[in-house]
Scaffold this motif. Structure first.
Motif, short mmCIF file in Angstrom:
data_model
loop_
_atom_site.label_atom_id
_atom_site.label_comp_id
_atom_site.label_asym_id
_atom_site.label_seq_id
_atom_site.Cartn_x
_atom_site.Cartn_y
_atom_site.Cartn_z
N HIS A 1 -3.85 3.54 14.22
CA HIS A 1 -4.72 4.10 13.31
C HIS A 1 -4.30 5.53 12.82
O HIS A 1 -3.55 5.96 13.69
CB HIS A 1 -6.40 4.14 13.98
N GLN A 2 -4.69 5.86 11.73
CA GLN A 2 -4.05 6.99 11.15
C GLN A 2 -4.72 8.37 11.54
O GLN A 2 -4.11 9.36 11.44
CB GLN A 2 -3.77 6.98 9.69
N ASP A 3 -5.94 8.45 11.74
CA ASP A 3 -6.86 9.35 12.05
C ASP A 3 -7.27 9.32 13.69
O ASP A 3 -7.39 10.56 14.19
CB ASP A 3 -8.21 9.43 11.19
N SER B 1 -12.17 -0.78 10.59
CA SER B 1 -10.91 0.18 11.14
C SER B 1 -9.61 -0.35 10.80
O SER B 1 -8.80 0.19 10.58
CB SER B 1 -11.16 0.55 12.77
N GLU C 1 -9.24 0.52 6.50
CA GLU C 1 -8.53 2.05 6.93
C GLU C 1 -7.11 1.91 7.35
O GLU C 1 -6.21 2.34 6.42
CB GLU C 1 -9.40 2.64 8.11
N TRP C 2 -6.89 1.14 8.36
CA TRP C 2 -5.16 1.27 8.89
C TRP C 2 -4.45 0.37 7.95
O TRP C 2 -3.38 0.88 7.79
CB TRP C 2 -5.56 0.66 10.37
N TRP D 1 -3.65 1.89 4.95
CA TRP D 1 -2.98 3.08 4.89
C TRP D 1 -1.35 2.64 5.09
O TRP D 1 -0.65 3.27 4.55
CB TRP D 1 -3.51 3.84 6.25
N THR D 2 -1.01 1.71 5.93
CA THR D 2 0.23 1.27 6.06
C THR D 2 0.77 0.91 5.09
O THR D 2 2.05 0.84 4.85
CB THR D 2 0.38 0.31 7.21
N GLY E 1 -0.04 1.91 1.89
CA GLY E 1 -0.14 2.80 0.85
C GLY E 1 -0.99 2.22 -0.23
O GLY E 1 -1.11 2.74 -1.44
N GLN E 2 -1.98 1.62 0.10
CA GLN E 2 -2.97 0.99 -0.78
C GLN E 2 -4.53 1.49 -0.45
O GLN E 2 -5.72 1.15 -1.01
CB GLN E 2 -3.09 -0.23 -0.38
N LEU E 3 -4.59 2.69 0.35
CA LEU E 3 -5.74 3.26 0.96
C LEU E 3 -6.82 3.68 -0.40
O LEU E 3 -7.88 3.63 -0.42
CB LEU E 3 -5.70 4.37 1.77
N ASP E 4 -6.21 3.90 -1.53
CA ASP E 4 -6.95 4.72 -2.56
C ASP E 4 -7.51 3.34 -3.35
O ASP E 4 -8.60 3.58 -4.10
CB ASP E 4 -5.87 5.32 -3.68
#
Ligand SMILES: [Zn+2]
Length: 291
Positions: free
Chosen positions: A68-70, A209, A213-214, A217-218, A220-223
């Motif tokens: 997880h990034q956070d 999560s 989220e994770w 994020w990996t 690059g599609q979180l947006d």
């Protein structure tokens, strides 16, 4: 001390429950490295087994406390565990166990091999499913090695002797993957999961999560992840939909016939491992009673 008949009957009942009494239903244990691997690779087929009353257990070999990034460590492991339980509930499977091994640090040790041997025995498994031992992620790779290393040992009485050995070797299978070396995945069984696709997506949706989220994020599609709950589930369904490979389409034809196979939108496929019981084509059909 002499036991009464009632006490003996009670103990036999407890033992039968603990070691998976034979009720005529199949017993399947799906093993993954992380608390979302079984869901991704086997969630649809698991839901189909569960619908027919077969017994399905998911086992995550690590607790997911790194990916997880956070957040990380204990709070992440706790969050991940809760997500697995909700996913299991949505799929209708019997159990989702998470072993207390650290995420991202899995090694194919004797200790963890024994953890897996015990779980396969306790489940009295007919079918064991795991990743192939070639994969980009070391935890996936070593989970594949660990399960392969357990494939014969589950019947050897002197190994992990406190857990009685299985009387018959289960069939071991691999999940589908796209890796080509040293050999590409071979779909020995292909299952249409169109009838349970919504159930599978609903189970993945329980693991926010991971899928909201994770993983985005990996890549690059979180947006791109919608904020609205219904919209993000729809996004997840599209994101996870994927294309059926020509090999898997041909395997579907073998089981469903050409016409029916052509219309399948979502499938899961599995390869028989060379270790463990080697099923005949008829036995394989009995182990996947959907056709
Ligand atoms: Zn994983």
């Amino acid at each position: 001390m002499r036991k009464t008949l009632l006490q003996i009957a009670f103990l036999a009942m407890v033992a039968a429950a603990a070691f998976g009494q034979d009720d005529g239903k199949l017993r399947i244990i799906a093993i993954g490295a992380h608390p979302d691997d079984c869901d991704i690779k086997f969630g649809g087929t698991a839901a189909k087994f569960a619908k027919l009353g077969h017994h399905v257990k998911f086992l995550s070999v690590t607790n997911g406390d790194a990916g997880h990034q956070d957040i990380g460590g204990g709070p992440l492991a706790i969050r991940r565990y809760k997500e697995t339980q909700e996913s299991a509930r949505r799929l209708g499977i019997d159990e989702y166990e998470v072993l207390p091994n650290h995420d991202g640090e899995l090694m194919p040790t004797l200790e963890i091999r024994k953890q897996i041997i015990r779980r396969i025995r306790q489940w009295n498994a007919d079918i064991v499913i795991a990743p192939r031992p070639n994969d980009y992620h070391p935890d996936h790779r070593y989970t594949g090695v660990l399960v392969q290393d357990a494939a014969y040992m589950v019947i050897v009485p002197n190994i992990a002797p406190e857990t009685p050995p299985l009387k018959k070797n289960p069939v071991f299978l691999y999940y589908q993957d796209g890796f080509e070396k040293p050999a590409p995945f071979r779909p020995d069984v292909a299952v249409s999961i169109d009838d349970v696709w919504d159930t599978k997506v609903n189970a993945l949706d329980a693991q926010d999560s991971q899928f909201y989220e994770w993983l985005p994020w990996t890549s690059g599609q979180l947006d791109e992840v919608p904020k609205d709950k219904a919209a993000r589930k729809e996004w997840l369904s599209k994101f996870r939909g994927g294309r059926i490979s020509p090999d898997v389409r041909s395997a579907l034809e073998k089981y469903y016939g050409k016409d029916k196979a052509a219309s399948v939108q979502h499938a899961e496929a599995f390869e028989v491992c060379e270790y463990g019981k080697q099923p005949s084509p008829e036995e394989l059909k009995k182990l996947f009673p959907f056709f």
